[in-house]
Scaffold this motif. Structure first.
Motif, mmCIF file in Angstrom:
data_model
loop_
_atom_site.group_PDB
_atom_site.id
_atom_site.type_symbol
_atom_site.label_atom_id
_atom_site.label_comp_id
_atom_site.label_asym_id
_atom_site.label_seq_id
_atom_site.Cartn_x
_atom_site.Cartn_y
_atom_site.Cartn_z
ATOM 1 N N GLY A 194 -8.849 -20.174 -4.924
ATOM 2 C CA GLY A 194 -9.369 -18.819 -4.887
ATOM 3 C C GLY A 194 -8.266 -17.842 -5.216
ATOM 4 N N GLY A 195 -8.639 -16.629 -5.494
ATOM 5 C CA GLY A 195 -7.663 -15.628 -5.901
ATOM 6 C C GLY A 195 -6.990 -14.911 -4.752
ATOM 7 N N THR A 196 -7.510 -15.075 -3.530
ATOM 8 C CA THR A 196 -6.950 -14.333 -2.397
ATOM 9 C C THR A 196 -6.814 -15.245 -1.188
ATOM 10 N N ARG A 197 -5.625 -15.314 -0.639
ATOM 11 C CA ARG A 197 -5.399 -16.020 0.620
ATOM 12 C C ARG A 197 -5.528 -15.026 1.771
ATOM 13 N N PRO A 198 -5.956 -15.486 2.954
ATOM 14 C CA PRO A 198 -6.100 -14.555 4.076
ATOM 15 C C PRO A 198 -4.821 -13.778 4.375
ATOM 16 N N PHE A 199 -3.667 -14.435 4.263
ATOM 17 C CA PHE A 199 -2.423 -13.734 4.561
ATOM 18 C C PHE A 199 -2.108 -12.669 3.511
ATOM 19 N N MET A 200 -2.639 -12.821 2.290
ATOM 20 C CA MET A 200 -2.466 -11.773 1.288
ATOM 21 C C MET A 200 -3.189 -10.508 1.732
ATOM 22 N N LEU A 201 -4.417 -10.682 2.233
ATOM 23 C CA LEU A 201 -5.163 -9.524 2.731
ATOM 24 C C LEU A 201 -4.476 -8.935 3.954
ATOM 25 N N LEU A 202 -3.998 -9.795 4.854
ATOM 26 C CA LEU A 202 -3.304 -9.307 6.046
ATOM 27 C C LEU A 202 -2.075 -8.491 5.659
ATOM 28 N N ASP A 203 -1.313 -8.968 4.676
ATOM 29 C CA ASP A 203 -0.112 -8.255 4.246
ATOM 30 C C ASP A 203 -0.463 -6.914 3.608
ATOM 31 N N GLU A 204 -1.564 -6.873 2.853
ATOM 32 C CA GLU A 204 -1.997 -5.608 2.253
ATOM 33 C C GLU A 204 -2.345 -4.596 3.343
ATOM 34 N N LEU A 205 -3.051 -5.039 4.368
ATOM 35 C CA LEU A 205 -3.402 -4.148 5.475
ATOM 36 C C LEU A 205 -2.151 -3.713 6.237
ATOM 37 N N ASP A 206 -1.183 -4.614 6.348
ATOM 38 C CA ASP A 206 0.064 -4.283 7.023
ATOM 39 C C ASP A 206 0.813 -3.187 6.270
ATOM 40 N N GLN A 207 0.914 -3.327 4.950
ATOM 41 C CA GLN A 207 1.608 -2.321 4.152
ATOM 42 C C GLN A 207 0.876 -0.982 4.180
ATOM 43 N N ALA A 208 -0.446 -1.031 4.111
ATOM 44 C CA ALA A 208 -1.224 0.208 4.187
ATOM 45 C C ALA A 208 -1.024 0.862 5.544
ATOM 46 N N GLY A 209 -0.979 0.041 6.604
ATOM 47 C CA GLY A 209 -0.755 0.579 7.944
ATOM 48 C C GLY A 209 0.595 1.261 8.055
ATOM 49 N N LYS A 210 1.648 0.638 7.506
ATOM 50 C CA LYS A 210 2.981 1.249 7.559
ATOM 51 C C LYS A 210 2.979 2.608 6.877
ATOM 52 N N GLY A 211 2.358 2.658 5.668
ATOM 53 C CA GLY A 211 2.332 3.911 4.924
ATOM 54 C C GLY A 211 1.593 5.009 5.651
ATOM 55 N N LEU A 212 0.442 4.678 6.252
ATOM 56 C CA LEU A 212 -0.353 5.709 6.924
ATOM 57 C C LEU A 212 0.296 6.139 8.235
ATOM 58 N N VAL A 213 0.966 5.243 8.913
ATOM 59 C CA VAL A 213 1.698 5.632 10.126
ATOM 60 C C VAL A 213 2.775 6.644 9.768
ATOM 61 N N GLU A 214 3.463 6.445 8.653
ATOM 62 C CA GLU A 214 4.486 7.398 8.223
ATOM 63 C C GLU A 214 3.878 8.773 7.960
ATOM 64 N N VAL A 215 2.698 8.788 7.390
ATOM 65 C CA VAL A 215 2.026 10.063 7.115
ATOM 66 C C VAL A 215 1.675 10.776 8.412
ATOM 67 N N LEU A 216 1.176 10.016 9.392
ATOM 68 C CA LEU A 216 0.670 10.620 10.633
ATOM 69 C C LEU A 216 1.746 10.814 11.696
ATOM 70 N N GLN A 217 2.931 10.200 11.511
ATOM 71 C CA GLN A 217 3.966 10.243 12.542
ATOM 72 C C GLN A 217 4.375 11.675 12.883
ATOM 73 N N SER A 218 4.405 12.521 11.894
ATOM 74 C CA SER A 218 4.814 13.916 12.133
ATOM 75 C C SER A 218 3.645 14.812 12.499
ATOM 76 N N GLU A 219 2.457 14.225 12.681
ATOM 77 C CA GLU A 219 1.256 14.997 13.017
ATOM 78 C C GLU A 219 0.604 14.428 14.287
ATOM 79 N N PRO A 220 1.296 14.481 15.439
ATOM 80 C CA PRO A 220 0.741 13.879 16.663
ATOM 81 C C PRO A 220 -0.591 14.484 17.089
ATOM 82 N N GLU A 221 -0.773 15.790 16.899
ATOM 83 C CA GLU A 221 -2.030 16.414 17.307
ATOM 84 C C GLU A 221 -3.186 15.929 16.446
#
Length: 553
Positions: free
Chosen positions: A462-489
């Protein structure tokens, strides 16, 4: 002058003879031992050279016991008491049957001293059952004292916590501790790799060619490495532990059963091949359990030998107990190495059992459940990617859990929640957040989700392994946390919108304060999880023509 009679002992629930070996080296005559598992009895008999009876001890007649016994020792089965057995939900009543049997034999033989070893959980159970009306109250006159010991303190290169109950001199045992050398996992691994091999505990030397049960297992493959690392460093519930295991300290508890990818499995990066992580050999486990390198394990399979070693009581510790029983002062305690010349391998040799090959056969419903590391907090607060099964179909989702270990709360995430959460974000941030979520949706929609389970079970490509999807979600999570880190409210507003959508005015009494303190991470996870689940649901509808039967939390 006639030679003084050596103390006479019996060993109940003797296993492979961990008690028997330690007592024998301490100068005690082990008259007989009793164990129901035949291969363990064979191992005990051939190594310790005394009568080893294969018998169900619960059915053992007092009339069959020898006379003139000074010492009774043993290790009743710990399976029903162990927290690792069915999550600690073993049959305690059944486990108590063996404790009753053991104490009944002690009461009948009336030895001068006795000791019983088991898992730490047994200690409070014994204390409670000795009270009036308890299962053990009839034995309260035996002066039962329970002690929780870390055997690392008594010279074992293993952080093995055990309950040792009995009427022995605990202060004398503690006096021995300061005189004992502390060994590490690395000390044992390095010593067994030399030629000749010098036993790290007993000091005896043999040519490396004579060392058996030391064939290393194949190194962990990339998938096993990933799972092992995740189970230890980013477990969805339990605290992190080192990966690989640290060589400069005593090892964690050696267990009887574990797989190549279990959290309990001990894995090392040995000095000779530091880039290859592997499990311990049987001989390494045995040395860490306090057995001499000449001790032979008469199991028919590799798994049987692992069970023998993991279930044993360490003879390096029972040797100390043997001297406690005899009143040896700490200053006069002979070191284990003083017995090296008497430790020869028994004959005939045990059957060679090469390590099992890595498993490659998995059931169609092989589970996948791993935390998204950038969106995980301690104490079980986590977002995780997992699979579920219904009507022959595999459904994938991102789940969110919070609360306490006694009150785990799940919150469902879907496209509707995504829309609601985005509305809680001010316009100045909304485009940046929407761009991040669109990236998640685009990735999932283009992924080969329908074949992901086949890839995970090694039954197709198959074209996608479960850990590939997990890693994509991990990277997206890191990026969005950086965006929201300075906006606690803003982050708290997103979290509040999700809690309101799920619970309304009937909010949970636990867990919300922690979500508030970590709002940027939780908000990012809620947004990422909702976007991913919306796309996963669309994928499922497109490939099956029906809505998922199971609901993501």
């Amino acid at each position: 002058m006639a030679e003084a009679r050596r103390p006479r002992a019996i060993d109940l629930y003797s296993g492979i003879g961990g008690w028997s070996l330690g007592l024998r080296l301490a100068g005690i005559e082990v008259v007989a031992s009793y164990e129901r598992w035949g291969p363990a009895n064979e191992t005990n008999f051939k190594n310790n050279h005394h009568q080893a009876q294969t018998v169900d001890i619960r059915r053992l007649s007092f009339a069959d016991l020898p006379d003139g016994i000074d010492i009774v020792v043993g290790s009743p089965p710990c399976t029903q008491f162990s927290f690792s057995n069915r999550g600690g939900n073993g049959d305690l009543e059944d486990g108590l049957e063996d404790i009753v049997t053991f104490l009944g034999i002690v009461d009948h033989l009336k030895p001068k001293v006795w000791a019983m070893e088991n898992v730490p959980r047994v200690a409070p159970i014994i204390t409670k059952e000795l009270e009036s009306g308890g299962r053990l109250h009839a034995f309260s006159h035996l002066d039962v004292q329970t002690h929780i010991l870390n055997l690392e303190e008594f010279g074992l290169p293993q952080r093995r916590r055990r309950c040792v109950a009995g009427n022995f001199d605990m202060e004398r045992l503690r006096a021995y501790a300061s005189r004992l050398e502390r060994l590490t996992l690395g000390d044992v691994v390095v010593a067994l790799g030399q030629d000749p091999v010098c036993d790290p505990l007993y000091g005896l030397r043999i040519p490396k060619a004579q060392l058996v049960d030391h064939d290393p297992e194949p190194a962990l493959n990339p998938e096993e490495l990933r799972i092992n690392r995740a189970n230890k460093t980013a477990h969805t519930v339990y605290n992190a532990m080192p990966f690989p295991d640290r060589m400069e300290r005593a090892v964690r508890t050696i267990t009887a059963t574990c797989t190549r990818v279990s959290r309990e499995s001990i894995v090392i990066a040995p000095p000779e091949t530091p880039d290859c992580v592997r499990r311990l050999t049987i001989r390494e486990r045995a040395s860490l359990q306090g057995f001499p390198i000449t001790f032979q394990f008469y199991g028919a399979t590799y798994a049987q030998k692992l069970r023998m070693v993991g279930n044993a009581v360490p003879p390096a510790f029972t040797y100390l107990m043997g001297h406690v029983f005899q009143g040896t002062d700490a200053e006069a305690l002979p070191p284990l190495a003083s017995h090296a010349e008497h430790l020869t391998a028994p004959a005939p040799p045990a059957v060679l059992t090469p390590p099992d090959r890595p498993g490659s056969v998995f059931p169609p419903t092989r589970s996948f459940r791993f935390a998204i590391q950038s969106l995980q907090l301690k104490s079980g607060v986590r977002f995780e990617l997992r699979n579920r099964f219904a009507d022959g179909q595999t459904e994938w989702s991102v789940d969110f859990y919070f609360g306490t270990s006694k009150n785990i709360i799940a919150l469902q995430m879907d496209h509707a929640l995504r829309t609601r959460l985005v509305m809680a974000i001010p316009a100045r941030l909304r485009r940046e957040v929407e761009t991040a979520l669109a990236g998640v949706s685009t990735y999932v929609e283009a992924a080969d989700i329908e074949n992901m389970q086949r890839v995970w079970t090694h039954k197709g490509v198959g074209g996608t392994r479960p850990f590939m999807l997990l890693d994509e979600l991990d990277q997206a999570g890191k990026g969005l946390v950086e965006v929201l880190q300075s906006e606690p409210e803003v982050s708290r507003a997103v979290v509040d919108a999700a809690i309101t959508a799920r619970f309304g005015d009937d909010r949970p009494a636990v867990g919300l304060a922690k979500l508030g303190r970590n709002a940027p991470v939780i908000a990012a996870g809620l947004l990422i999880g909702s976007a991913a689940n919306g796309a996963l649901r669309t994928h499922h509808l497109r490939t099956t023509g029906r809505s998922p039967k199971t609901k993501s939390h």
